[in-house]
Design a protein around this motif. Sequence first.
Motif, short mmCIF file in Angstrom:
data_model
loop_
_atom_site.label_atom_id
_atom_site.label_comp_id
_atom_site.label_asym_id
_atom_site.label_seq_id
_atom_site.Cartn_x
_atom_site.Cartn_y
_atom_site.Cartn_z
N LYS A 22 0.83 -1.21 0.00
CA LYS A 22 0.00 0.00 0.00
C LYS A 22 0.85 1.26 0.00
O LYS A 22 0.44 2.29 -0.49
CB LYS A 22 -0.92 0.01 1.22
CG LYS A 22 -2.00 -1.03 1.18
CD LYS A 22 -2.88 -0.95 2.40
CE LYS A 22 -3.96 -2.02 2.35
NZ LYS A 22 -4.81 -1.97 3.54
N LYS A 23 2.06 1.16 0.53
CA LYS A 23 2.91 2.34 0.68
C LYS A 23 4.11 2.35 -0.25
O LYS A 23 5.05 3.11 -0.03
CB LYS A 23 3.39 2.45 2.12
CG LYS A 23 2.25 2.69 3.10
CD LYS A 23 2.78 2.87 4.49
CE LYS A 23 1.65 3.12 5.47
NZ LYS A 23 2.16 3.29 6.84
N GLY A 24 4.13 1.50 -1.28
CA GLY A 24 5.27 1.50 -2.19
C GLY A 24 5.49 0.16 -2.84
O GLY A 24 4.55 -0.53 -3.20
N GLY A 25 6.77 -0.20 -2.95
CA GLY A 25 7.07 -1.46 -3.59
C GLY A 25 8.55 -1.78 -3.51
O GLY A 25 9.36 -1.01 -3.01
N ILE A 26 8.89 -2.95 -4.02
CA ILE A 26 10.27 -3.42 -4.03
C ILE A 26 10.55 -4.07 -5.38
O ILE A 26 9.68 -4.70 -5.97
CB ILE A 26 10.54 -4.42 -2.89
CG1 ILE A 26 12.01 -4.85 -2.89
CG2 ILE A 26 9.61 -5.61 -2.96
CD1 ILE A 26 12.43 -5.58 -1.64
N VAL A 27 11.77 -3.85 -5.86
CA VAL A 27 12.22 -4.42 -7.12
C VAL A 27 13.61 -4.98 -6.87
O VAL A 27 14.43 -4.34 -6.21
CB VAL A 27 12.31 -3.34 -8.23
CG1 VAL A 27 12.79 -3.94 -9.52
CG2 VAL A 27 10.98 -2.65 -8.41
N ALA A 28 13.89 -6.17 -7.38
CA ALA A 28 15.22 -6.76 -7.26
C ALA A 28 15.60 -7.43 -8.56
O ALA A 28 14.78 -8.13 -9.17
CB ALA A 28 15.25 -7.77 -6.12
N TYR A 29 16.82 -7.17 -9.00
CA TYR A 29 17.38 -7.81 -10.19
C TYR A 29 18.70 -8.45 -9.80
O TYR A 29 19.45 -7.89 -9.00
CB TYR A 29 17.66 -6.77 -11.29
CG TYR A 29 16.46 -6.32 -12.05
CD1 TYR A 29 16.10 -6.96 -13.24
CD2 TYR A 29 15.68 -5.27 -11.62
CE1 TYR A 29 14.99 -6.54 -13.95
CE2 TYR A 29 14.58 -4.84 -12.33
CZ TYR A 29 14.23 -5.49 -13.49
OH TYR A 29 13.14 -5.08 -14.20
N LYS A 30 19.01 -9.60 -10.38
CA LYS A 30 20.30 -10.21 -10.11
C LYS A 30 21.18 -10.10 -11.35
O LYS A 30 20.70 -10.10 -12.49
CB LYS A 30 20.16 -11.66 -9.69
CG LYS A 30 19.86 -12.63 -10.79
CD LYS A 30 19.94 -14.06 -10.31
CE LYS A 30 19.83 -14.97 -11.53
NZ LYS A 30 20.11 -16.34 -11.23
N THR A 31 22.46 -9.96 -11.09
CA THR A 31 23.47 -9.98 -12.13
C THR A 31 24.39 -11.16 -11.81
O THR A 31 24.10 -11.94 -10.91
CB THR A 31 24.27 -8.66 -12.18
OG1 THR A 31 25.07 -8.55 -11.01
CG2 THR A 31 23.35 -7.46 -12.31
N GLU A 32 25.50 -11.26 -12.49
CA GLU A 32 26.43 -12.37 -12.22
C GLU A 32 27.01 -12.30 -10.81
O GLU A 32 27.23 -13.32 -10.19
CB GLU A 32 27.57 -12.37 -13.24
CG GLU A 32 27.14 -12.75 -14.64
CD GLU A 32 26.64 -14.18 -14.74
OE1 GLU A 32 27.23 -15.07 -14.10
OE2 GLU A 32 25.65 -14.40 -15.45
N GLN A 33 27.26 -11.08 -10.31
CA GLN A 33 27.94 -10.94 -9.02
C GLN A 33 27.19 -10.08 -8.01
O GLN A 33 27.70 -9.83 -6.91
CB GLN A 33 29.33 -10.31 -9.23
CG GLN A 33 30.23 -11.14 -10.11
CD GLN A 33 31.59 -10.49 -10.27
OE1 GLN A 33 32.09 -9.84 -9.37
NE2 GLN A 33 32.19 -10.67 -11.43
N ALA A 34 26.01 -9.60 -8.35
CA ALA A 34 25.32 -8.68 -7.45
C ALA A 34 23.81 -8.87 -7.52
O ALA A 34 23.29 -9.45 -8.46
CB ALA A 34 25.65 -7.24 -7.84
#
Length: 70
Positions: A22-34
């Motif tokens: 309700k107050k926002g959100g989260i996004v996550a992406y992975k790379t090879e090392q992070a």
Amino acid sequence: MVGGEKNLFVRGDEDSLIGKSKKGGIVAYKTEQAIVIGIQQLQGDNDGRKVENVTAVVGKMADYLKEQGY
């Protein structure tokens, strides 16, 4: 839970996940090392910002890191 808020899983694949609350959100992406994580906390119902904006910015950062070998 992120920042004390329950988030609803919106979508994801092998390289990313997107959730919202309700107050926002989260996004996550992975790379090879992070793992690049963006959290958006809206200030109110009429804040005007969208979680999609965070998705675009975090996605661009992840793409850049991938191009650099990270």
